[in-house]
Design an enzyme around this catalytic site. Structure first.
Site, PDB file in Angstrom:
ATOM      1  N   CYS A 321       0.871  -1.170   0.000  1.00 19.68           N
ATOM      2  CA  CYS A 321       0.000   0.000   0.000  1.00 19.68           C
ATOM      3  C   CYS A 321       0.907   1.219   0.000  1.00 19.68           C
ATOM      4  CB  CYS A 321      -0.962  -0.030   1.188  1.00 19.68           C
ATOM      5  SG  CYS A 321      -0.204  -0.416   2.778  1.00 19.68           S
ATOM      6  N   GLY A 324       2.795   0.357   4.076  1.00 22.70           N
ATOM      7  CA  GLY A 324       2.967  -1.092   4.144  1.00 22.70           C
ATOM      8  C   GLY A 324       2.738  -1.696   5.505  1.00 22.70           C
ATOM      9  N   TRP A 325       1.951  -1.018   6.367  1.00 23.73           N
ATOM     10  CA  TRP A 325       1.733  -1.606   7.692  1.00 23.73           C
ATOM     11  C   TRP A 325       0.268  -1.628   8.118  1.00 23.73           C
ATOM     12  CZ3 TRP A 325       5.509   2.410  10.203  1.00 23.73           C
ATOM     13  CH2 TRP A 325       4.966   3.689  10.137  1.00 23.73           C
ATOM     14  N   ASP A 326      -0.677  -1.433   7.176  1.00 23.27           N
ATOM     15  CA  ASP A 326      -2.101  -1.576   7.479  1.00 23.27           C
ATOM     16  C   ASP A 326      -2.778  -2.507   6.461  1.00 23.27           C
ATOM     17  OD1 ASP A 326      -2.649   0.145   9.837  1.00 23.27           O
ATOM     18  OD2 ASP A 326      -1.877   1.717   8.548  1.00 23.27           O
ATOM     19  N   ARG A 327      -3.006  -1.999   5.268  1.00 23.05           N
ATOM     20  CA  ARG A 327      -3.632  -2.811   4.231  1.00 23.05           C
ATOM     21  C   ARG A 327      -2.747  -3.987   3.815  1.00 23.05           C
ATOM     22  NH1 ARG A 327      -5.066   2.314   0.486  1.00 23.05           N
ATOM     23  NH2 ARG A 327      -3.211   3.083   1.575  1.00 23.05           N
ATOM     24  N   ARG A 373      -3.945   3.025  16.072  1.00 25.06           N
ATOM     25  CA  ARG A 373      -5.181   2.650  15.378  1.00 25.06           C
ATOM     26  C   ARG A 373      -6.335   2.456  16.363  1.00 25.06           C
ATOM     27  NH1 ARG A 373      -2.063   4.505  12.350  1.00 25.06           N
ATOM     28  NH2 ARG A 373      -1.263   3.536  10.445  1.00 25.06           N
TER      29      ARG A 373
END
Length: 581
Positions: A321, A324-327, A373
């Site tokens: 994404c 590079g650390w959620d989706r 989050r």
């Protein structure tokens, strides 16, 4: 470095998982200090890291890429696992590396500046000898020239934090030429790493072509690289909502059914774009992607990833994404769990063990900001594991897809066409409010209308010869909805698209009527895909309820997450009926 053997375990079952979730909810992982800081945290993180190595070592021989103090990337594991091949106990005793680890580490060191935050292309799953990799998007000139200063300005902790500007005014042509040479060098190293890992497919989850922050155009990904340096790869634009969208998921009592992303927002300008041959075998009407709810969109993208990695060639896959650390971990984790449920990877791991590995390695050790989050209600992490109830059916099985493919060479072209029409109707008709555009990549020639069908019927040898005769970036089908007079609301109520969530195995008992129904598994020998995934989800919800869930989410009269997890916790004996958290 040989695959590790005999690593001490951090504990077993739910207790180790609870310790992991508590540490995860306390601070973001940082390689330089082994966690969020503090001696106690460092010891816990070391146990988590050792546990991951032990679980990887059950089924694979691997080498380690050293990132001890975060020299390569501050939010990647301190010991990055490079899976080399599946192994038995005897093979592990005679382990011989199939790669030059020093060369791989050199490629990584040279290429790390090519991507945002230094989050380079990193292999994380090995399936049929192919690597599934993850990374951030490409970095721009601002980050290359001053990562620290720009990071302070743009970071903010969000998934799309920054990917700096590549556009300069005409009077800065001298700088443009210098930048071009710098990009040639840095992105050239990135391309060498991709080729070393045999990656062919690059799947971009961003919803933007170029991101705008503070009035500046910012680079997004390989698809807008002006010099087309990535033209030899097969690029797939599969836009997926960022972590901010999952605040709406939480606000709707954790119901993903009927929750549709608002594609008419100003910053959303990346249409879904997939090479034509990759769209033909999945029985999905991709032109309708803007009307899919969160369930159907996630399901269809996962099917696409499974189809890519399950292909007949030896090509690997990159998913990214922005940061590079959620989706990215969402789809990496779903892919790992789906392949495990089919018995195709991590075959010796029990449900609670594959859950631990997925939470620890795919999410925690790769820097997901769970604390941030949760504070914002952007619960993409919870969504990932609760979503397992929607992929339990055999239509998501890589083994079934492979068996379906193996039947094709026995049919004539006419029979395949008849079967296609019978299964899903016309393959050329599209909804009237959509436009279909075929875009030929540079160097591509010829028509795919008949070749694709002939290719399917010809078998692996003819397919391989066909691939060699064409460029590696084939024609692309690009869908975009034509403008409408009325704006689409942020989400709309719609019938759930899940085909598996309503058909549950008799081996499970259900509690309550919430959309987050919690399965109570009965152990059955030779468990099916459905029962394996449901057991993973059950273990996650039980541990989440006793660590993060009940603290982060208040109970609701509508019977949402807090009340459901409290009910489940009492049902499995985690607390008495009179206790109050």
């Amino acid at each position: 470095m040989a695959g590790a053997r005999g690593c001490p375990q951090a504990g077993t079952g739910e207790r180790a998982l609870a310790e992991l979730l508590l540490e995860f909810s306390r601070a973001q992982y940082r390689a330089k200090d082994g966690g969020g800081g503090g001696a106690g945290s460092s010891a816990k993180v070391e146990r988590i890291e050792k546990r991951c190595l032990e679980l990887f070592g059950r089924d694979y021989c691997y080498s380690l890429i050293q990132n001890v103090n975060g020299e390569i990337c501050g939010h990647y594991p301190r010991q990055i696992v490079f899976l080399e091949y599946e192994s038995t106990d005897r093979e592990r005793n005679m382990f011989e590396s199939t790669v030059q680890v020093s060369k791989l580490q050199d490629l990584i060191n040279r290429s790390k500046m090519a991507r945002c935050r230094g989050r380079f292309v990193c292999p994380v799953i090995l399936y049929k000898g192919k690597h599934v990799c993850r990374s951030a998007t490409l970095a721009g000139w601002g980050e290359l020239y001053g990562r620290t200063g720009y990071n302070y300005i743009f970071s903010g902790g969000s998934d799309d934090a920054w990917a700096d500007t590549e556009d300069l005014s005409e009077e800065d042509s001298a700088f443009r030429n210098a930048d071009s040479q710098l990009f040639d060098k840095v992105r050239g190293h990135d391309i060498k790493l991709l080729r070393y890992l045999s990656v062919r497919y690059i799947c971009d989850l961003m919803v933007e072509n170029k991101k705008v922050k503070f009035g500046l155009n910012v680079t997004s990904s390989e698809k807008v690289d002006k010099a087309q340096r990535y033209a030899d790869f097969t690029l797939l634009s599969i836009p997926y909502p960022g972590c901010e969208f999952f605040k709406e998921y939480k606000d709707r009592d954790y119901r993903a059914e009927g929750l549709v992303f608002n594609w008419k927002q100003d910053y959303v300008d990346a249409p879904l774009s997939i090479p034509v041959p990759l769209t033909r075998s999945l029985n999905i009407d991709w032109s309708e992607y803007q009307s899919w709810d969160l369930v159907q969109q996630t399901q269809n993208y996962l099917k696409l990833l499974i189809s890519l990695i399950n292909g007949d060639d030896d090509s690997g896959l990159l998913v990214h994404c922005i940061s590079g650390w959620d989706r990215t971990p969402l789809f990496v984790a779903l892919l790992r769990l789906s392949l495990w449920a089919d018995g195709l990877i991590h075959a010796s791991l029990e449900p609670v063990e594959i859950l631990y590995l997925t939470v620890a390695y795919d999410w925690f050790l790769f820097g997901h900001m769970l604390v941030d989050r949760l504070s914002k209600g952007e619960e993409i992490f919870f969504f990932c594991f609760n979503f397992l109830k929607h992929i339990t059916s055999e239509e998501f099985s890589a083994g079934k897809l492979q068996r379906r493919k193996s039947l094709l060479p026995g049919f004539t072209v006419e029979e395949i066409c008849m079967l296609k029409q019978r299964e899903r109707g016309s393959t050329t008709s599209l909804s009237s409010d959509f436009s279909l555009v075929l875009e030929s990549s540079p160097g591509a020639a010829g028509s795919l209308t008949s070749e694709a069908v002939e290719l399917m019927a010809a078998g692996a040898q003819t397919q391989a010869a066909w691939r060699k005769s064409r460029t590696s970036s084939p024609q692309t089908v690009l869908w975009s909805r034509t403008p409408q007079s009325e704006d689409r609301p942020p989400y709309q109520e719609a019938k759930s698209s899940s085909s598996s969530s309503s058909n549950h195995s008799d081996t499970f008992l259900r509690v309550g009527s919430s959309p987050l129904e919690v399965p109570k598994p009965r152990l059955v020998p030779g468990a099916s895909r459905e029962s394996r995934l449901e057991e993973v989800r059950s273990a996650f919800l039980a541990t989440y309820s006793s660590t993060i869930g009940l603290k982060a989410v208040p109970s609701s009269p509508s019977g949402a997450l807090g009340g459901l997890l409290e009910q489940f916790a009492r049902g499995v004996g985690l607390r008495g009926s009179s206790s109050i958290l």
